[in-house]
Design an enzyme around this catalytic site. Sequence first.
Site, PDB file in Angstrom:
ATOM      1  N   GLY A  64      39.696  24.613  34.832  1.00 35.99           N
ATOM      2  CA  GLY A  64      39.509  25.986  35.277  1.00 35.99           C
ATOM      3  C   GLY A  64      40.829  26.719  35.186  1.00 35.99           C
ATOM      4  O   GLY A  64      41.893  26.115  35.310  1.00 35.99           O
TER       5      GLY A  64
ATOM      6  N   SER B  42      43.272  34.418  42.933  1.00 34.03           N
ATOM      7  CA  SER B  42      43.313  35.402  44.020  1.00 34.03           C
ATOM      8  C   SER B  42      42.628  34.927  45.292  1.00 34.03           C
ATOM      9  O   SER B  42      43.108  35.141  46.391  1.00 34.03           O
ATOM     10  CB  SER B  42      42.663  36.705  43.562  1.00 34.03           C
ATOM     11  OG  SER B  42      43.315  37.192  42.420  1.00 34.03           O
TER      12      SER B  42
ATOM     13  N   THR C  55      40.557  35.834  39.176  1.00 37.22           N
ATOM     14  CA  THR C  55      39.665  34.712  39.439  1.00 37.22           C
ATOM     15  C   THR C  55      39.878  33.996  40.749  1.00 37.22           C
ATOM     16  O   THR C  55      40.889  34.154  41.405  1.00 37.22           O
ATOM     17  CB  THR C  55      39.791  33.673  38.312  1.00 37.22           C
ATOM     18  OG1 THR C  55      38.632  32.879  38.318  1.00 37.22           O
ATOM     19  CG2 THR C  55      40.983  32.819  38.465  1.00 37.22           C
TER      20      THR C  55
ATOM     21  N   LYS D   9      35.084  30.775  33.520  1.00 33.45           N
ATOM     22  CA  LYS D   9      36.470  30.338  33.657  1.00 33.45           C
ATOM     23  C   LYS D   9      36.602  28.845  33.914  1.00 33.45           C
ATOM     24  O   LYS D   9      37.699  28.349  34.133  1.00 33.45           O
ATOM     25  CB  LYS D   9      37.128  31.114  34.782  1.00 33.45           C
ATOM     26  CG  LYS D   9      37.052  32.617  34.575  1.00 33.45           C
ATOM     27  CD  LYS D   9      37.480  33.331  35.814  1.00 33.45           C
ATOM     28  CE  LYS D   9      37.011  34.754  35.814  1.00 33.45           C
ATOM     29  NZ  LYS D   9      37.159  35.370  37.110  1.00 33.45           N
TER      30      LYS D   9
END
Length: 184
Positions: A58, A137, A14, A46
């Site tokens: 989140g 990421s 994500t 998410k």
Amino acid sequence: MRLTRATGPRIHSTTILAVRHQGRVAMAGDGQVSLGDRIMKHTARKVRRMAGDRVLAGFAGSAADAFALFARFEAKLEEFSGNLPRAAVELAKDWRTDRALRRLEALMAVADGEHSLILSGTGDIIEPDDGIIGIGSGGGYAAAAARALVGHSQLSAREIAQEAMRIAASLCVYTNEQITLEEL
């Protein structure tokens, strides 16, 4: 390929971005879930609303970990009457000391009308000075883009979050443009 403690492929799952700007806070998450070098899902949600729509949360990490932590965090919010900082501290304590929880490799971004926080399993609770959080990421790309847009545009928090996520998706292979966006 990096391996997790369970000796499986590392899950890159994500990009979550929170932007506090002009009295509003927006939180966005992409929809991509990857396992190794394969995209497993394009439309994961998410980012969630909690505490009667007064808190945004989140998650960056595996889906099972997300469900466990969202449920625990929501319970803490209820226990402490929606007090975000107090609920965050209590979750961080549990996350750090609980045998099962401390194995989770994840980060959470949470925000309400006053606070934007990053929570980790090591007990970290961080409130960025500028109200911008990027985790996962592509979090660094999204946060950098959001900081530039805050400083050099007249866009709203929502518009900045949307555009910064598009920029992150153009740079990070683990981030897509299927964006979920919530705003307070």
